[in-house]
Design a protein around this motif. Structure first.
Motif, short mmCIF file in Angstrom:
data_model
loop_
_atom_site.label_atom_id
_atom_site.label_comp_id
_atom_site.label_asym_id
_atom_site.label_seq_id
_atom_site.Cartn_x
_atom_site.Cartn_y
_atom_site.Cartn_z
N ILE A 100 -17.02 11.67 -3.01
CA ILE A 100 -15.68 12.24 -3.05
C ILE A 100 -15.81 13.74 -3.29
O ILE A 100 -16.32 14.17 -4.33
CB ILE A 100 -14.83 11.58 -4.15
CG1 ILE A 100 -14.85 10.05 -4.00
CG2 ILE A 100 -13.41 12.12 -4.11
CD1 ILE A 100 -14.28 9.55 -2.70
N VAL A 101 -15.33 14.52 -2.32
CA VAL A 101 -15.38 15.97 -2.41
C VAL A 101 -13.96 16.51 -2.29
O VAL A 101 -13.34 16.38 -1.22
CB VAL A 101 -16.29 16.57 -1.31
CG1 VAL A 101 -16.30 18.09 -1.41
CG2 VAL A 101 -17.69 16.00 -1.42
N LYS A 102 -13.45 17.06 -3.39
CA LYS A 102 -12.09 17.61 -3.41
C LYS A 102 -11.06 16.57 -2.96
O LYS A 102 -10.15 16.86 -2.20
CB LYS A 102 -12.00 18.86 -2.54
CG LYS A 102 -12.86 20.01 -3.04
CD LYS A 102 -12.71 21.24 -2.15
CE LYS A 102 -13.58 22.40 -2.67
NZ LYS A 102 -13.44 23.61 -1.80
N GLY A 103 -11.24 15.35 -3.43
CA GLY A 103 -10.29 14.29 -3.14
C GLY A 103 -10.47 13.63 -1.79
O GLY A 103 -9.72 12.71 -1.44
N LYS A 104 -11.46 14.05 -1.01
CA LYS A 104 -11.69 13.47 0.30
C LYS A 104 -13.03 12.74 0.32
O LYS A 104 -13.97 13.11 -0.37
CB LYS A 104 -11.67 14.55 1.38
CG LYS A 104 -10.32 15.23 1.56
CD LYS A 104 -10.36 16.23 2.70
CE LYS A 104 -8.99 16.89 2.90
NZ LYS A 104 -9.02 17.87 4.02
N LEU A 105 -13.08 11.70 1.14
CA LEU A 105 -14.30 10.90 1.26
C LEU A 105 -15.22 11.54 2.28
O LEU A 105 -14.85 11.73 3.44
CB LEU A 105 -13.96 9.47 1.67
CG LEU A 105 -15.12 8.48 1.71
CD1 LEU A 105 -15.62 8.22 0.29
CD2 LEU A 105 -14.68 7.17 2.35
N PRO B 254 -14.06 5.01 8.69
CA PRO B 254 -12.89 5.90 8.77
C PRO B 254 -12.22 5.89 10.14
O PRO B 254 -11.43 6.78 10.44
CB PRO B 254 -13.53 7.27 8.52
CG PRO B 254 -14.88 7.16 9.15
CD PRO B 254 -15.32 5.73 9.02
N ALA B 255 -12.54 4.93 11.01
CA ALA B 255 -11.98 4.93 12.37
C ALA B 255 -11.54 3.52 12.74
O ALA B 255 -12.23 2.81 13.48
CB ALA B 255 -13.01 5.45 13.37
N PRO B 256 -10.38 3.07 12.23
CA PRO B 256 -9.95 1.70 12.55
C PRO B 256 -9.46 1.53 13.99
O PRO B 256 -9.54 0.45 14.55
CB PRO B 256 -8.83 1.45 11.54
CG PRO B 256 -8.33 2.80 11.17
CD PRO B 256 -9.50 3.72 11.24
N ALA C 205 0.82 -1.21 0.00
CA ALA C 205 0.00 0.00 0.00
C ALA C 205 0.85 1.26 0.00
O ALA C 205 0.45 2.29 -0.56
CB ALA C 205 -0.94 0.00 1.21
N SER C 206 2.04 1.20 0.62
CA SER C 206 2.88 2.39 0.69
C SER C 206 3.47 2.79 -0.66
O SER C 206 4.01 3.89 -0.79
CB SER C 206 4.02 2.16 1.70
OG SER C 206 4.90 1.14 1.23
N SER C 207 3.40 1.92 -1.65
CA SER C 207 3.98 2.23 -2.96
C SER C 207 2.97 2.17 -4.09
O SER C 207 3.35 2.22 -5.25
CB SER C 207 5.13 1.25 -3.26
OG SER C 207 4.67 -0.09 -3.24
N HIS C 208 1.67 2.04 -3.77
CA HIS C 208 0.65 1.96 -4.80
C HIS C 208 -0.51 2.89 -4.46
O HIS C 208 -0.73 3.26 -3.30
CB HIS C 208 0.12 0.53 -4.96
CG HIS C 208 1.15 -0.43 -5.48
ND1 HIS C 208 2.08 -1.04 -4.66
CD2 HIS C 208 1.41 -0.87 -6.74
CE1 HIS C 208 2.86 -1.82 -5.39
NE2 HIS C 208 2.48 -1.73 -6.65
N VAL C 209 -1.28 3.21 -5.51
CA VAL C 209 -2.46 4.05 -5.34
C VAL C 209 -3.62 3.19 -4.83
O VAL C 209 -3.74 2.02 -5.19
CB VAL C 209 -2.83 4.71 -6.69
CG1 VAL C 209 -4.06 5.61 -6.54
CG2 VAL C 209 -1.66 5.52 -7.22
N LYS C 210 -4.44 3.78 -3.99
CA LYS C 210 -5.60 3.05 -3.48
C LYS C 210 -6.53 2.70 -4.63
O LYS C 210 -6.87 3.56 -5.45
CB LYS C 210 -6.32 3.90 -2.44
CG LYS C 210 -7.51 3.18 -1.81
CD LYS C 210 -8.17 4.04 -0.76
CE LYS C 210 -9.35 3.32 -0.12
NZ LYS C 210 -10.00 4.12 0.93
N PRO C 211 -6.96 1.44 -4.74
CA PRO C 211 -7.84 1.06 -5.86
C PRO C 211 -9.18 1.76 -5.77
O PRO C 211 -9.74 1.96 -4.69
CB PRO C 211 -7.97 -0.46 -5.70
CG PRO C 211 -7.67 -0.72 -4.27
CD PRO C 211 -6.67 0.30 -3.86
N ALA C 212 -9.71 2.13 -6.92
CA ALA C 212 -11.01 2.82 -6.97
C ALA C 212 -12.15 1.87 -6.65
O ALA C 212 -13.15 2.27 -6.05
CB ALA C 212 -11.21 3.45 -8.34
N ASN C 213 -12.00 0.62 -7.02
CA ASN C 213 -13.05 -0.38 -6.78
C ASN C 213 -12.73 -1.14 -5.49
O ASN C 213 -11.72 -1.84 -5.42
CB ASN C 213 -13.13 -1.34 -7.95
CG ASN C 213 -14.28 -2.33 -7.80
OD1 ASN C 213 -15.09 -2.21 -6.87
ND2 ASN C 213 -14.36 -3.30 -8.69
#
Length: 508
Positions: free
Chosen positions: A494-499, A185-187, A122-130
């Motif tokens: 998604i609002v301005k790149g934020k969930l 959003p709260a693990p 995860a530290s070297s890849h983009v979060k998957p959209a799906n």
């Protein structure tokens, strides 16, 4: 006279010539011996070595190619380094050491290695959209968690499993904390809830082994310490979920094999069966078995038993009257029934007592609506476990209340300093007559919470994996309540790149 003198000289010359020739030979011989005696003792060795060097030799093989340059060390992000140092090398190593002291082996290092590999990815890849594409990436962790649960269930069915049942339950409840990678959003609060569930059983381990096996007590405490460290790590580095790299490469379809950290080698494979032993074919049924037999061709009849003339009904009319041929084969031994489910286990006696001066234990109560806990103190907690169709009344102000694995159980309490935690307890009811800062409800369907006027201003209600939860708030002096359902359906955008997540409201 002259002629006589000449003849004499000729004779003398003739005599001296052989003598002169002989003297020359002697001089040559002596010169050769003198030259030979003046050579050094190692001269012959030097000549031999010179001849050996000058002699043609076999061609010298070419030097081996230089080794390939070592791969550059993989650059790790601070979050990945912190997981390796603060989790694996710290409390996890201590927990594994404590596991060996009580004679057991731990499967948690493999789970931690799989999670470390996922965090590296995860530290070297983009979060998957799906979100569905995360399933194959999380599969190694899911497999390790499933292996731990299967080991817990398998060991719990044995004779020793009954003695170590509390320890197995500690692992069974706590292993879910490693599922924080799927929580947003709260693990961190999710890990805290799983830790509280494991804490309940860790307290039982302390009670059971505090006099007989101090190593087991230390083992339980080390596991709780591991969960505390995991919660602190998630809170610091993954506050709203797993941290991905927005500038990284696209996410792979599966976990790379080289990304996983090395783990302890597994046990050696079993020896191969003898060459003469026949291979047993597992019993099968239905269309699959029929197709398998058809594919065998002529060998399908190889397993039939030969029938002699005395067992043929067309040759023995008396057999037709009896309705069949008696089977001479021995009946196979009856298969032992597997242990029953938890619902078939013998009932344990109900329990209500104060343990160690600070824990009220309410367990295995059934159809008891008159349970009262009085004379409480501020540092005491109440643990309610496996109660059915019962009512517990708690007087005074206490520290916290925990209810786990209960059904149709009600709690009437005044005040608490910390929280009220309800886990896996369907159809519950809670009435708060004083104040309470936090109510946590997890993995529970159908519940009712009645709040007091004092509690409404300070209470926070946290729910996870719940349904049909209602909060009743007072509306007037007459004791009337108004029921407010806890939202179950969310909408994320998604609002301005934020969930941004909002509650779905249904008008009508």
């Amino acid at each position: 006279m002259a002629s006589g003198s000449a003849q004499g000289m000729h004779s003398l010359s003739t005599i001296l010539k052989p003598v002169t020739s002989r003297l020359e030979d002697v001089a040559t011989t002596q010169s050769s011996q003198t030259s030979s005696s003046l050579r050094s003792p190692t001269a012959n060795a030097h000549d031999s070595l010179a001849n050996h060097v000058n002699a043609p030799s076999a061609p010298v093989p070419p030097p081996p190619p230089p080794p390939p340059p070592a791969a550059a060390a993989e650059e790790l992000t601070p979050a990945v380094k912190a997981y390796a140092e603060d989790i694996i090398a710290g409390p996890l190593a201590d927990f594994v050491s404590k596991s060996k002291e009580i004679g057991g082996a731990s499967l948690f290092p493999k789970l931690a290695d799989a999670q470390l590999a996922f965090l590296k990815m995860a530290s070297s890849h983009v979060k998957p959209a799906n979100p569905n594409s995360l399933a194959p990436l999380l599969k190694p962790q899911a497999d390790e968690m499933q292996a731990i649960m299967e080991a817990k269930d398998k060991l719990g069915r044995g004779k020793e499993g009954r003695e170590w049942g509390a320890c197995l339950s500690v692992m069974g409840e706590g292993v879910s904390a490693w599922g924080w990678v799927q929580v947003e959003p709260a693990p961190a609060p999710f890990v805290a809830e799983m830790k509280n569930a494991a804490q309940f059983w860790a307290d039982r381990v302390t009670k059971q082994f505090k006099d007989s096996n101090p190593a087991a007590v230390a083992w339980g405490k080390s596991f709780i310490t591991l969960l505390d460290a995991l919660q602190a790590y998630v809170k610091q580095w993954h506050t709203t979920g797993v941290t991905w790299n927005p500038k990284g490469s696209p996410t792979p379809t599966s976990m790379p094999t080289s990304g996983a950290a090395p783990s302890a080698p597994g046990p050696p494979p079993p020896p191969p069966p003898p060459a003469t032993a026949p291979t047993a074919r597992a019993p099968a049924g239905g269309h699959a078995a029929l197709l398998a037999d058809l594919n065998r061709g002529g060998t399908v009849t190889s397993g039939l038993r030969k029938v002699d003339a005395s067992q043929m009904t067309h040759k023995n009319p008396e057999l037709r009257a009896t309705g069949g041929v008696p089977d001479t084969k021995k009946t196979p031994p009856a298969v032992k029934a597997k242990p029953g489910s938890l619902a078939q286990t013998p009932k344990k006696p109900p329990r209500l007592e104060l343990e160690d001066g600070n824990k009220w234990m309410v367990e295995y109560q059934e159809d008891n609506k008159n349970i009262v806990i009085e004379h409480t103190e501020l540092h005491q907690t109440v643990h309610i476990f496996n109660c059915k169709n019962s009512v517990i009344k708690i007087s005074g102000k206490i520290n916290a209340v925990v209810m786990v694995a209960c059904k149709k159980t009600a709690i009437v309490m005044e005040s608490a300093v910390s929280s009220l935690s309800i886990t896996s307890s369907p159809s519950f009811e809670v009435q708060i007559t004083g104040t309470l800062p936090t109510v946590q409800i997890d993995t529970t369907d159908s519940g009712q919470v009645y709040l007091s006027k004092e509690c409404m201003e300070v209470v926070e209600i946290i729910t996870s994996k719940t349904s049909s939860i209602n909060i009743s708030v007072p509306t007037g002096e007459g004791g009337d309540f108004e029921e407010r359902p806890v939202p179950e359906q969310m909408k994320s955008t998604i609002v301005k790149g934020k969930l941004v997540t909002e509650i779905v409201e249904h008008a009508g």
